[in-house]
Design a protein around this motif. Structure first.
Motif, mmCIF file in Angstrom:
data_model
loop_
_atom_site.group_PDB
_atom_site.id
_atom_site.type_symbol
_atom_site.label_atom_id
_atom_site.label_comp_id
_atom_site.label_asym_id
_atom_site.label_seq_id
_atom_site.Cartn_x
_atom_site.Cartn_y
_atom_site.Cartn_z
ATOM 1 N N PHE A 18 0.864 -1.193 0.000
ATOM 2 C CA PHE A 18 0.000 0.000 0.000
ATOM 3 C C PHE A 18 0.890 1.229 0.000
ATOM 4 O O PHE A 18 2.071 1.155 0.331
ATOM 5 N N GLU A 20 2.457 4.592 1.331
ATOM 6 C CA GLU A 20 2.866 4.881 2.706
ATOM 7 C C GLU A 20 1.904 5.761 3.467
ATOM 8 O O GLU A 20 1.717 5.616 4.663
ATOM 9 N N HIS A 21 1.332 6.734 2.792
ATOM 10 C CA HIS A 21 0.624 7.758 3.561
ATOM 11 C C HIS A 21 -0.771 7.335 4.011
ATOM 12 O O HIS A 21 -1.428 8.059 4.719
ATOM 13 N N VAL A 22 -1.219 6.170 3.578
ATOM 14 C CA VAL A 22 -2.583 5.778 3.910
ATOM 15 C C VAL A 22 -2.748 5.438 5.386
ATOM 16 O O VAL A 22 -3.658 5.917 6.056
ATOM 17 N N LEU A 23 -1.851 4.619 5.871
ATOM 18 C CA LEU A 23 -2.036 4.099 7.223
ATOM 19 C C LEU A 23 -1.168 4.840 8.237
ATOM 20 O O LEU A 23 -0.055 5.242 7.917
ATOM 21 N N PRO A 24 -1.681 5.000 9.447
ATOM 22 C CA PRO A 24 -0.859 5.612 10.490
ATOM 23 C C PRO A 24 0.351 4.736 10.798
ATOM 24 O O PRO A 24 0.243 3.503 10.801
ATOM 25 N N ILE A 25 1.470 5.389 11.057
ATOM 26 C CA ILE A 25 2.722 4.674 11.354
ATOM 27 C C ILE A 25 2.522 3.671 12.495
ATOM 28 O O ILE A 25 3.056 2.576 12.495
ATOM 29 N N LYS A 26 1.713 4.092 13.446
ATOM 30 C CA LYS A 26 1.425 3.256 14.607
ATOM 31 C C LYS A 26 1.003 1.836 14.212
ATOM 32 O O LYS A 26 1.409 0.855 14.819
ATOM 33 N N LEU A 28 1.598 0.375 11.366
ATOM 34 C CA LEU A 28 2.718 -0.317 10.724
ATOM 35 C C LEU A 28 3.615 -0.937 11.787
ATOM 36 O O LEU A 28 4.081 -2.061 11.650
ATOM 37 N N GLU A 29 3.841 -0.189 12.843
ATOM 38 C CA GLU A 29 4.755 -0.670 13.872
ATOM 39 C C GLU A 29 4.225 -1.895 14.598
ATOM 40 O O GLU A 29 4.969 -2.644 15.193
ATOM 41 N N LEU A 30 2.903 -2.051 14.561
ATOM 42 C CA LEU A 30 2.333 -3.250 15.172
ATOM 43 C C LEU A 30 2.416 -4.433 14.207
ATOM 44 O O LEU A 30 1.940 -5.513 14.494
ATOM 45 N N GLY A 31 2.973 -4.200 13.059
ATOM 46 C CA GLY A 31 3.174 -5.302 12.131
ATOM 47 C C GLY A 31 2.254 -5.270 10.932
ATOM 48 O O GLY A 31 2.128 -6.247 10.208
ATOM 49 N N LEU A 33 2.285 -4.696 7.835
ATOM 50 C CA LEU A 33 3.193 -4.467 6.710
ATOM 51 C C LEU A 33 2.859 -5.463 5.605
ATOM 52 O O LEU A 33 2.344 -6.549 5.882
ATOM 53 N N PRO A 34 3.161 -5.105 4.368
ATOM 54 C CA PRO A 34 2.863 -6.009 3.258
ATOM 55 C C PRO A 34 3.427 -7.399 3.506
ATOM 56 O O PRO A 34 4.554 -7.527 3.993
ATOM 57 N N LYS B 235 7.278 10.370 6.089
ATOM 58 C CA LYS B 235 6.478 9.196 6.437
ATOM 59 C C LYS B 235 6.949 7.977 5.645
ATOM 60 O O LYS B 235 6.986 6.864 6.162
ATOM 61 N N TYR B 246 11.555 -4.706 11.207
ATOM 62 C CA TYR B 246 10.916 -6.021 11.245
ATOM 63 C C TYR B 246 11.761 -7.071 10.537
ATOM 64 O O TYR B 246 11.787 -8.229 10.957
#
Lengths: 80, 738
Positions: A18, A20-26, A28-31, A33-34, B235, B246
């Motif tokens: 996806f 980058e700017h769609v989802l909050p970084i938070k 992503l950090e929880l996993g 990720l593609p 970002k 990860y």
């Protein structure tokens, strides 16, 4: 395009690439990720929020956010 | 002091970080706030081997160094500020063995800040059940750290943490991830502009919106303006950082962490199915709530009555022992009553936090948030506001203290502001006496009017809270960047020790945080109620004695004495005492009753002419349109201390000595207005009930709001807003009904 809200109970999906700017970084950090998997665990009685297993983390997020996570649904062919 | 090792305890929420803290420090801990903000600061001292001591700071739980809340900003601020007195010599990163992958994310970030970091893998007792096996040695090598495998539940591994802390100088400070891999060009430029700074630290200063080092941040913005990137580009880089981290973690875990999938299937799924079920989920939640309220009301009434009695006895003792005078009165009626007013809340606070921490420790609280979130959203709140709001039905003070779990500041503030509308237990005595007075007995559809009225008052309180939340959500322009995300932790048996610490902590923070303000206000109210400037007040005793000598006691007092004697006579009739003995005792009884009636009339006269009494009279034109006379006006003013004071003040003013509800109620029923009709009619009663439902009459709540919002601004707004609303609604009700 399928997203997290299209999952059925217990069904899994693999997160797609996806922008980058769609989802909050938070998230992503929880996993989130593609390539990582998402499983739908529960939906709250009023259809919102949604309780998922994201890459091993059990979290609840609101529908509006879940809608942004695009994925390929994995057809369950597991033996009972 | 200089020999103490500064240790920061860091970790994701739900990793048992607090348990580790409790086990390291024991009771040698203190909980306060960070200066200027209402984020809890927990610190303690831990004795290490070889006589060394460590100062342990338990930082708020955070998922990463990417901040979305006040709590998280604080962690980043501390870790970036080498000049902070709490800047850690060593970081202890607590992780949960079941969520190691996600928990290691934060660990690698800490490591990249070049702070010596110890990795604590907690919940080791769950490994066998979950089919997890670890290769600690290999993992230590890969992560370039030392690991302590810990089970706080069994108390295992704590000594290992202590040893590692004592030995922190031997820890490697090499980063896990070479920051320049995020973007080689960008980091090369950064390094060129700031050759003395650490690139990863710079990166955090640039990306994080933390407001602590304005100078440093501006420097960076100025100097790097030629290559400052847009928000989107940054970002994108953060995204890249996440992916790289990860990758590193996955590589590490691939060879060192194994899960047997068959064993991993736990109880969680089946419990979740019931607890978040669309019918049973709510039923169970309401059953738990009922249980909580039942126990709070039932259990806390005993210690509260006990506290009440003890303080009354102590006050009596002081008055009898010390020489009479202003100082004795101040001590007995001002200071002691004020302290009593603080202590009386302890049982409710302790019980409520006992339950709240049980719910949190067990993992159930997240399920409540999950169930209730959608219902709260139309009011600008989230599922996290549910428990504070509902707790308000017992007492607003612990409810407001419980809002700390709401990360979003706007939501937290709104919850704090609207919680006092909910019907706390202090309103009950006022409601009960008024309902008994003005609502007719009788029933509709098997429900008594009186019970229905009480229920309506509860609904009104809760409805008002939700409605004002909605309004505040529209009015308050507060930027909040938190997003709704709740972790659903595994169900766990609560650790009694942790529950105990929470209860102790919350009680202490109320007593020492809000206690001072409550005590000060009590003394002011006492002073105003027991002092007066007029001659009438100064000479109250002579004036009343003279009046009684000339006109006799008031009709009410006469009736009061008569009734008491009649009931005494009735009582002795059956015992067949000698008539002379009866006559004697009637004589003593009459003398006693007359004496106390006289004392009551003096007290009433004094209160009427005290500062507060004068204020009540001056106040009369304002409360007249609501259907109140000056006596009710005084009662309304004094209930600013606490709502239940209403009944006691009316008792004093009507010179009813007894605290028995029935006596006061009868006296109130007998009170006539100017036209000779009962003063407490339906219109006045309803107007008063509505006033008490909506007005902010609790200085303890104001004190705790001040503490939780860290300014007088919000409690003052709350006071103004609720008072005006209460006035307008009571006015409308009286004018319509009268």
């Amino acid at each position: 395009m399928a997203t997290v809200i299209d999952l059925a109970f217990g069904q899994k999906g693999i997160i797609k690439d996806f922008s980058e700017h769609v989802l909050p970084i938070k998230l992503l950090e929880l996993g989130c990720l593609p390539g990582n998997s998402v499983e739908l665990v529960q939906i709250a009685p009023l259809k919102d929020p949604i309780y998922i297993n994201l890459n091993g983390s059990h979290i609840a997020i609101r529908r509006s956010l879940a809608q942004l996570i695009e994925l390929d649904i994995v057809e369950e062919t597991q033996a009972p | 002091m200089s020999k103490n090792i500064n240790v920061a305890l860091i970790g994701n929420p739900n990793t048992g970080k607090t348990s580790v803290f409790n086990q390291l420090t024991g009771l040698k801990q203190k909980v306060g706030n960070y200066p200027g903000i209402t984020v809890e600061k927990k610190e303690g001292i831990c004795k290490l081997p070889r006589g060394v001591k460590a100062h342990i700071l338990d930082l708020p739980g955070t998922y990463s160094l990417n901040t979305t809340s006040l709590d998280e900003s604080l962690v980043v601020e501390l870790l970036l500020n080498k000049n902070d007195k709490d800047y850690p010599d060593v970081a202890v990163v607590v992780t949960d063995v079941e969520n190691l992958k996600r928990n290691l994310f934060l660990f690698t970030q800490i490591k990249d800040l070049k702070i010596p970091a110890i990795l604590v893998i907690n919940m080791a007792d769950r490994m066998s059940r979950k089919g997890i096996s670890l290769d600690i040695e290999a993992m230590e090598k890969q992560l370039d750290t030392k690991i302590a495998l810990v089970s706080t539940r069994k108390g295992e591994g704590i000594d290992r943490i202590k040893e590692l802390i004592a030995d922190y100088r031997s820890l490697s400070t090499a980063p896990n991830l070479d920051a320049s891999r995020i973007s080689p060009d960008y980091f090369k430029n950064l390094q060129k502009a700031f050759p003395n700074e650490d690139p990863y630290k710079l990166w955090l200063v640039i990306t994080q919106d933390v407001n602590f080092m304005p100078i440093e941040k501006r420097q960076i913005q100025d100097a790097t303006s030629f290559f400052t990137k847009s928000k989107e580009e940054l970002k994108k880089l953060q995204h890249r950082e996440t992916v790289l981290r990860y990758q590193f973690i996955n590589d590490t875990l691939k060879s060192t962490y194994k899960v047997d999938q068959m064993a991993a299937k736990g109880l969680r799924a089946s419990i979740d199915k019931i607890l978040t079920h669309k019918v049973f989920g709510y039923l169970i939640f309401f059953a738990i709530l009922l249980l909580i309220f039942q126990t709070i009301f039932e259990w806390s009434s005993y210690p509260m009555d006990f506290i009440d009695e003890q303080f009354a006895a102590a006050s009596e003792w002081i008055k009898n022992t010390l020489p009479p005078g202003l100082f004795t009165d101040l001590l007995a009626e001002g200071i002691l009553a004020g302290i009593g007013g603080v202590v009386i809340f302890i049982p409710q606070i302790a019980f409520l936090f006992l339950f709240i921490s049980l719910l949190e420790e067990s993992g159930y609280m997240s399920r409540v948030v999950f169930l209730m979130d959608r219902l709260m959203r139309p009011f600008g709140l989230s599922g996290k506001s549910v428990v504070p709001l509902i707790s308000g039905n017992a007492c607003a003070i612990p409810a407001i203290m419980a809002t700390r779990t709401i990360e979003n500041w706007k939501e937290r503030l709104i919850t704090i502001l609207v919680t006092p509308f909910t019907t706390c237990s202090a309103r009950l005595p006022v409601y009960l006496i008024l309902i008994a007075l003005v609502i007719p007995e009788g029933s509709v559809l098997g429900l008594s009017y009186q019970a229905l009225t009480l229920m309506l008052l509860y609904l009104l309180g809760f409805g008002m809270a939700l409605f004002s939340a909605m309004v505040l959500d529209k009015i308050l322009k507060i930027k909040s960047r938190s997003l709704f995300m709740v972790e659903m932790p595994t169900y766990r048996m609560p650790l009694i020790k942790n529950v105990g610490y929470t209860v102790l902590e919350k009680t202490k923070s109320f007593v020492f945080g809000a206690g001072k303000i409550i005590l000060a206000l009590s003394i002011v109210l006492w002073f105003l109620g027991s002092n007066g400037y007029s001659d009438d007040f100064q000479n109250a005793e002579e004036i009343v004695s003279e009046r009684i000598a000339n006109e006799g006691l008031s009709t009410y007092s006469k009736n009061y004495i008569q009734t008491n004697i009649d009931s005494y006579l009735e009582e002795v009739e059956s015992e067949g005492l000698a008539p002379s003995a009866v006559r004697d005792s009637v004589r003593t009884l009459t003398a006693d009753l007359t004496e106390s009636a006289k004392a009551q009339e003096i007290a009433s006269y004094k209160l009427e002419h005290s500062y507060i009494g004068q204020a009540g009279k001056a106040f009369e034109p304002i409360v007249k349109p609501l259907g109140y006379d000056w006596k009710i006006g005084i009662a309304v003013l004094t209930s600013f201390a606490a709502r239940e004071v209403f009944v006691g003040t009316l008792a004093t003013i009507y010179s009813v000595g007894s605290d028995e509800e029935e006596t006061i109620q009868n006296r109130m029923a007998a009170e006539l207005d100017e036209s000779g009709k009962p003063l407490f009619n339906l219109a006045t009663g309803v107007s008063l009930m509505l006033f008490y439902a909506l007005a902010m009459q609790c200085m303890s709540t104001l004190a705790i709001v001040k503490r939780e919002t860290n300014s007088w601004k919000w409690p003052m707004i709350q006071l103004g807003f609720m008072s005006v609303l209460a006035y307008v609604v009571a006015l409308a009700a009286y004018q319509i009904l009268a």
